[in-house]
Design an enzyme around this catalytic site. Structure first.
Site, PDB file in Angstrom:
ATOM      1  N   GLU A  54       0.821  -1.205   0.000  1.00 49.55           N
ATOM      2  CA  GLU A  54       0.000   0.000   0.000  1.00 49.55           C
ATOM      3  C   GLU A  54       0.859   1.261   0.000  1.00 49.55           C
ATOM      4  O   GLU A  54       0.586   2.215  -0.747  1.00 49.55           O
ATOM      5  CB  GLU A  54      -0.921   0.043   1.228  1.00 49.55           C
ATOM      6  CG  GLU A  54      -1.886  -1.110   1.325  1.00 49.55           C
ATOM      7  CD  GLU A  54      -1.372  -2.242   2.210  1.00 49.55           C
ATOM      8  OE1 GLU A  54      -0.222  -2.703   2.016  1.00 49.55           O
ATOM      9  OE2 GLU A  54      -2.115  -2.681   3.093  1.00 49.55           O
ATOM     10  N   CYS A  82      -2.866  -2.566   7.458  1.00 46.31           N
ATOM     11  CA  CYS A  82      -2.385  -2.522   8.839  1.00 46.31           C
ATOM     12  C   CYS A  82      -2.495  -1.085   9.367  1.00 46.31           C
ATOM     13  O   CYS A  82      -2.888  -0.181   8.625  1.00 46.31           O
ATOM     14  CB  CYS A  82      -0.934  -3.006   8.882  1.00 46.31           C
ATOM     15  SG  CYS A  82       0.238  -1.818   8.183  1.00 46.31           S
TER      16      CYS A  82
END
Length: 160
Positions: A54, A82
């Protein structure tokens, strides 16, 4: 491109990560349905804790668009983000996040916690479970192979 095609592109990135010995997570960022950035985990390869798919995709998208605000963009990622990646999603103003597999150990889009429910200045739309089975299977296969390698390594040590 459709959501399905965009998630399939993220899965292609995850397979590249697996081939490198990385946890198989892939991400693509799209603007107006077209991919402007793609990435996969490189933590082990680059020896850097921040090299999640990401974050690498966000960095690439910012460079492609010439700015840090990605309010016109959508992130497709194979695993629930996360805390670190969720923070970057908030800070980059991504308007929508679509992920495949949930992450009960570190997922911050609702599994372990939901950072997007806190009173931050930005709240992306979150959609979960797109091609979840494929994303989960990639992760399970990767970790099964890793356990087998470790087992084989321990067996060889006992023989010596």
């Amino acid at each position: 491109m459709t959501d399905l095609e965009l998630m399939q592109a993220a899965l292609e990135e995850a397979r590249i990560a697996a081939d490198l010995g990385e946890v198989p997570v892939g991400a693509v960022i799209a603007k107006d349905g077209e991919i402007i950035a793609r990435a996969h985990n490189l933590r082990e390869t680059e020896k850097n804790a921040t090299y999640h798919a990401e974050l690498l995709a966000i960095d690439s998208a910012c460079r492609a668009l010439g700015g840090w605000r990605l309010w016109q963009c959508e992130l497709f990622v194979t695993l629930e983000p996360c805390p670190m990646c969720s923070g970057a999603i908030i800070n980059s103003r991504l308007r929508r996040v679509v992920y495949g597999a949930s992450d009960p150990k570190a997922g911050c889009c609702g599994s372990l916690t939901n950072l997007f429910a806190l009173p931050f200045n930005h709240h992306p739309v979150i959609e979960r479970g797109l091609l979840e089975g494929e994303a989960q299977a990639l992760l399970q296969e990767f970790f099964a192979r890793l356990r087998e390698k470790r087992k084989a390594g321990k067996s060889r040590l006992k023989e010596v």
